[in-house]
Write a protein that holds these residues in place. Structure first.
Motif, PDB file in Angstrom:
ATOM      1  N   HIS A 133       0.834  -1.210   0.000  1.00 40.80           N
ATOM      2  CA  HIS A 133       0.000   0.000   0.000  1.00 40.80           C
ATOM      3  C   HIS A 133       0.865   1.255   0.000  1.00 40.80           C
ATOM      4  O   HIS A 133       0.555   2.222  -0.702  1.00 40.80           O
ATOM      5  N   GLU A 134       1.965   1.210   0.764  1.00 44.15           N
ATOM      6  CA  GLU A 134       2.865   2.362   0.826  1.00 44.15           C
ATOM      7  C   GLU A 134       3.348   2.694  -0.579  1.00 44.15           C
ATOM      8  O   GLU A 134       3.815   1.830  -1.291  1.00 44.15           O
ATOM      9  N   GLY A 135       3.232   3.921  -0.962  1.00 49.16           N
ATOM     10  CA  GLY A 135       3.697   4.357  -2.269  1.00 49.16           C
ATOM     11  C   GLY A 135       2.631   4.329  -3.354  1.00 49.16           C
ATOM     12  O   GLY A 135       2.847   4.863  -4.438  1.00 49.16           O
ATOM     13  N   LEU A 136       1.486   3.712  -3.095  1.00 47.70           N
ATOM     14  CA  LEU A 136       0.440   3.656  -4.123  1.00 47.70           C
ATOM     15  C   LEU A 136      -0.133   5.040  -4.433  1.00 47.70           C
ATOM     16  O   LEU A 136      -0.363   5.363  -5.593  1.00 47.70           O
ATOM     17  N   TRP A 158       6.691  -3.006 -11.547  1.00 44.51           N
ATOM     18  CA  TRP A 158       7.474  -4.164 -11.118  1.00 44.51           C
ATOM     19  C   TRP A 158       8.817  -3.740 -10.521  1.00 44.51           C
ATOM     20  O   TRP A 158       9.473  -4.550  -9.877  1.00 44.51           O
ATOM     21  N   ASN A 159       9.206  -2.480 -10.710  1.00 39.76           N
ATOM     22  CA  ASN A 159      10.440  -1.952 -10.127  1.00 39.76           C
ATOM     23  C   ASN A 159      10.195  -1.189  -8.831  1.00 39.76           C
ATOM     24  O   ASN A 159      11.126  -0.644  -8.242  1.00 39.76           O
ATOM     25  N   THR A 160       8.958  -1.141  -8.383  1.00 39.89           N
ATOM     26  CA  THR A 160       8.594  -0.431  -7.164  1.00 39.89           C
ATOM     27  C   THR A 160       9.191  -1.149  -5.946  1.00 39.89           C
ATOM     28  O   THR A 160       9.136  -2.379  -5.877  1.00 39.89           O
ATOM     29  N   PRO A 161       9.740  -0.397  -4.992  1.00 38.10           N
ATOM     30  CA  PRO A 161      10.247  -1.044  -3.773  1.00 38.10           C
ATOM     31  C   PRO A 161       9.144  -1.863  -3.093  1.00 38.10           C
ATOM     32  O   PRO A 161       8.018  -1.392  -2.929  1.00 38.10           O
ATOM     33  N   GLY A 162       9.470  -3.089  -2.753  1.00 37.35           N
ATOM     34  CA  GLY A 162       8.507  -3.970  -2.091  1.00 37.35           C
ATOM     35  C   GLY A 162       7.597  -4.733  -3.034  1.00 37.35           C
ATOM     36  O   GLY A 162       6.796  -5.552  -2.589  1.00 37.35           O
ATOM     37  N   ALA A 163       7.698  -4.481  -4.347  1.00 40.35           N
ATOM     38  CA  ALA A 163       6.852  -5.183  -5.315  1.00 40.35           C
ATOM     39  C   ALA A 163       7.266  -6.645  -5.405  1.00 40.35           C
ATOM     40  O   ALA A 163       8.450  -6.972  -5.335  1.00 40.35           O
TER      41      ALA A 163
END
Length: 177
Positions: A133-136, A158-163
């Motif tokens: 959820h963080e960063g959405l 797909w490069n998002t931290p935590g993805a």
């Protein structure tokens, strides 16, 4: 009256042939029917029943418990109580938009993770992901008119931290169903 006569007629029997195909074959056929209905301008979109199918795939792949349809803000919960909002999009030759359906009440954090899958026109899994959820919010645009947040499931997600790339698990679930 004609309406009364039509209502009294028994329903047409279900073709036996529909009991034989696999779930995937039925979904492919459904996609072809939607495409033809669109060509004939009977329907305007190409997006159904992919939402329910996506929920089933994620629940099957990860052992999540699906919530009833009245659960506010999330679709499934894992054994540890982690909440998942599940979204999907069927990409067709008519509409390649990766915009998912609206995320409601996003700032209220009604879910912990967004689980999303992209299907091709034949309802085959193209890519799947689980995003924290963080960063959405930073990736979304708020629509006052719809009172919801718009999110596009672009390749950069797909490069998002935590993805977590869930493509293989969701494809395996599709094979198992």
């Amino acid at each position: 009256p004609a309406a009364a006569v039509a209502a009294a007629e028994p329903p047409e029997p279900r073709p036996e042939a529909l009991g034989r195909p696999t779930v995937r074959e039925l979904l492919r056929l459904h996609g072809e029917v939607l495409d033809e209905l669109r060509r004939r301008e009977v329907v305007r979109t190409s997006n159904s029943p992919v939402g329910d199918y996506a929920e089933l795939l994620f629940a099957t792949a990860f052992g999540w418990e699906l919530e009833n349809s009245s659960a506010a803000g999330h679709d499934a919960t894992d054994k540890d109580g982690v909440r998942y909002q599940i979204k999907s999009r069927r990409l067709t030759k008519h509409n390649g938009s990766r915009q998912l359906s609206f995320l409601r009440r996003l700032p209220e954090k009604k879910f912990d993770y967004l689980a999303a899958v992209l299907f091709d026109g034949a309802c085959r899994v193209q890519r799947a992901i689980i995003l924290p959820h963080e960063g959405l919010e930073a990736r979304c645009r708020y629509s006052k008119h719809a009172n919801g947040w718009l999110f596009r499931l672009e390749d950069s997600c797909w490069n998002t931290p935590g993805a977590r790339d869930a493509t293989n698990e969701i494809r395996a679930a599709a094979e198992a169903i």
